[in-house]
Design an enzyme around this catalytic site. Structure first.
Site, PDB file in Angstrom:
ATOM      1  N   GLU A 109     -50.858 -42.969  47.387  1.00 21.25           N
ATOM      2  CA  GLU A 109     -51.104 -43.445  48.747  1.00 21.25           C
ATOM      3  C   GLU A 109     -51.480 -44.921  48.749  1.00 21.25           C
ATOM      4  O   GLU A 109     -52.193 -45.385  47.862  1.00 21.25           O
ATOM      5  CB  GLU A 109     -52.251 -42.661  49.381  1.00 21.25           C
ATOM      6  CG  GLU A 109     -51.939 -41.204  49.595  1.00 21.25           C
ATOM      7  CD  GLU A 109     -53.125 -40.429  50.155  1.00 21.25           C
ATOM      8  OE1 GLU A 109     -52.903 -39.495  50.919  1.00 21.25           O
ATOM      9  OE2 GLU A 109     -54.278 -40.776  49.812  1.00 21.25           O
ATOM     10  N   ASP A 117     -60.329 -32.892  50.650  1.00 21.25           N
ATOM     11  CA  ASP A 117     -59.897 -34.202  51.142  1.00 21.25           C
ATOM     12  C   ASP A 117     -58.394 -34.368  51.257  1.00 21.25           C
ATOM     13  O   ASP A 117     -57.900 -35.483  51.323  1.00 21.25           O
ATOM     14  CB  ASP A 117     -60.490 -35.307  50.267  1.00 21.25           C
ATOM     15  CG  ASP A 117     -59.998 -35.199  48.821  1.00 21.25           C
ATOM     16  OD1 ASP A 117     -59.276 -34.242  48.515  1.00 21.25           O
ATOM     17  OD2 ASP A 117     -60.345 -36.074  48.033  1.00 21.25           O
TER      18      ASP A 117
END
Lengths: 364, 364
Positions: free
Chosen positions: B74, B245
């Site tokens: 990411e 998460d």
């Protein structure tokens, strides 16, 4: 001389896990000196062509921009499902006033299977190389047969690379150079003196395009300019429009666009950033990957005006990064960057910090 | 000892334009040794708090992910209009099998006014520090008064930093540690031996949370787990849920969520990635920036269960990067990376390459 880091090893020694090969500006120049600029442009073009031919394997994200009144910073990521790459690039037209580059960049390639970066590199020079590689590669599909003369309007940082790319890939022998700053054209002529290209400095755009088979526009002003007007472009010419590459920044008069067959990288992006932002959103354009795959024709007649509305796309950077990773196997001109924490026990990150801390305290 | 690079200088000498300060893993550990880990966590927390209080100044982009079956890479960019920052981070749960970290990262800070990077740094350790800083900072607003005991379930790479953060910012004195791998808890106890924290290794989650004012969950498995069930959580506790998460990865039973007042970083992101992915998309949550600005209350009663559904947000990385840039002024533990091409004439990029080439040829 250090041993090249073996990027192909599946299981490098644990200590190597912490290191990422890094190509600094200095080493990029050494690599170019070692391999030759034309060879590198041609090598990158080969990777770009191969990647365009497998277009559907890529994740084609739009750029992610952060804007300021002075300019923009963009992240340009892409992935083919196995390898991930991105470029950081800025565009700040006022930067030359403070001695900075208008456009700088760096790039990263990573293994998507384990998430670890495998290459970190300067990308100011590499971007100029890949832009030239893309332009020249596209011209191989679109330029008139036996093109020998190229006009180049805008003789700034990108122009030398463009000329050398067209020499290597297209066979251009003669360059007709124009810039509003005559010193820039003289600089280009001087830099290309040993290249085998015959460079003529021209005093107007009209003079530059005289007899040109290809017209490259690569000016830098962040505004809508009209570098070329309609009456300047004769039939059969290939236009390589590089400089119009963001909203509000164009180089060509709209009437030229209407007379041309327009070829683009990714239509969604080009309609926002390219010359065709001047046209209706459904104006017909052809995607280059389809041309390279042989699915649609490129140039179909001698009288046709072809236009490559170049804006630069993430897959080109990806290709350039993959090419660089490949040639790092054959050069010592890179460093190893201690970028990734590599504790003996991956679950004991703090233990690594702690032992370093204790070591320091003892040494103090 | 080298002179620290003056990052505040408006007009550094031209040659400095090419260089970007770089904090390697080794230098990050040296900086921690020099400054102290608790001091750094507290310093980062101060920056995070200040940035949360000016929430509306930030560009809050979603993360940009690239997925593979093995994990995700990411990019997490943000900007306050003057400074741009981003983190590269991967998440690959299977990585420990090849001796790699599950999560690694690096970060970049840049001046949005001229587009030049001003900091490049490892971010595996820095992320652990900023995650601990965020957790402990949030607990200052939400934990019961005079909290002294924290249970920590999941004793992997993040756990030490969490404990030290809660000691420094919240005043925790006692840690009750549980992990399905007892060796991990012993490791944690060993690492914290000199910290002043009293660590009790527990043989079940139930034992760990006995008498705890704060319960931190920070496990690593990429799946929906139930680390805590409803009957385990008594009134008045603050839950710091760090490990859930990403989509499909949660730690808490849904019933705990329904009994808790839930506080989040950015609701849009947390609803996808956090514990609350188990709840209705309109389930009431409170945004932490509003709590920090004093616009909405944090903890309002002694019996309330508060839950920080932590997923990690780009502004926290931005704050950590800004803090690091600031303390680089007071340390010599960084390098200068030759990352940006800096020709004498910005328009003469190729001339720089050419002169390097000629220099090489002459030397050969």
């Amino acid at each position: 001389m250090s041993t090249p880091y073996d990027l192909t090893a599946n299981k490098p020694a644990p200590s190597n896990l912490a290191y990422v090969p890094f190509v600094s500006v200095d080493n990029m120049m050494r690599i170019i000196a070692e391999k030759g600029v034309e060879t590198i442009i041609e090598g990158i073009a080969g990777y770009i062509e191969a990647d365009f031919k497998r277009w559907d394997e890529f994740d084609k994200k739009p750029r992610i921009p952060a804007h300021a009144p002075e300019g923009v910073i963009e992240l340009m990521p892409t992935s083919d499902g196995k390898t991930f790459g991105f470029k950081y690039v800025n565009g700040h037209p006022g930067n030359t006033r403070s001695g900075r580059q208008t456009v700088t960049g760096f790039g990263v390639l990573a293994d998507l299977v384990n998430g670890y970066p495998v290459l970190f590199t300067e990308m100011t020079i590499l971007t100029a190389l890949r832009t030239a590689a893309t332009s020249a590669l596209v011209a191989r599909y679109l330029a008139p047969k036996n093109a020998r003369t190229m006009a180049i309007i805008g003789n700034g940082a990108q122009s030398d690379f463009q000329c050398l790319g067209f020499k290597q890939l297209v066979g251009i022998t003669d360059i007709r150079a124009y810039d509003i700053d005559a010193a820039a054209s003289q600089r280009l002529k001087r830099n290309l003196a040993g290249s085998g290209l015959n460079v003529t400095v021209c005093s107007s755009p009209e003079e530059a395009i005289e007899g040109a088979d290809i017209v490259t526009t690569v000016t830098a002003d962040k505004k809508s300019a009209t570098i070329l007007t309609d009456n300047m472009i004769g039939s059969g010419v290939h236009i390589n429009a590089v400089g119009g590459d963001c909203p509000g920044k164009t180089e060509l008069h709209k009437d030229i666009l209407l007379r041309s067959d327009i070829f683009v990288e990714l239509p969604e992006q080009t309609r926002i950033e390219g010359e065709i932002q001047q046209l209706a959103p459904d104006h017909k354009v052809t995607e280059l990957w389809q041309v390279m795959r042989g699915e649609v024709p490129g140039r179909t007649s001698e009288s046709q005006i072809t236009l490559f509305d170049s804006v630069g796309f993430a897959i080109e950077d990806f290709a350039a990064l993959c090419y660089l990773r490949e040639i790092l196997k054959t050069t010592a001109h890179f460093e190893k960057l201690d970028l990734l924490a590599d504790p003996d026990d991956p679950r004991d990150l703090y233990g690594m910090v702690l032992r370093a801390t204790v070591g320091q305290t003892n040494a103090a």
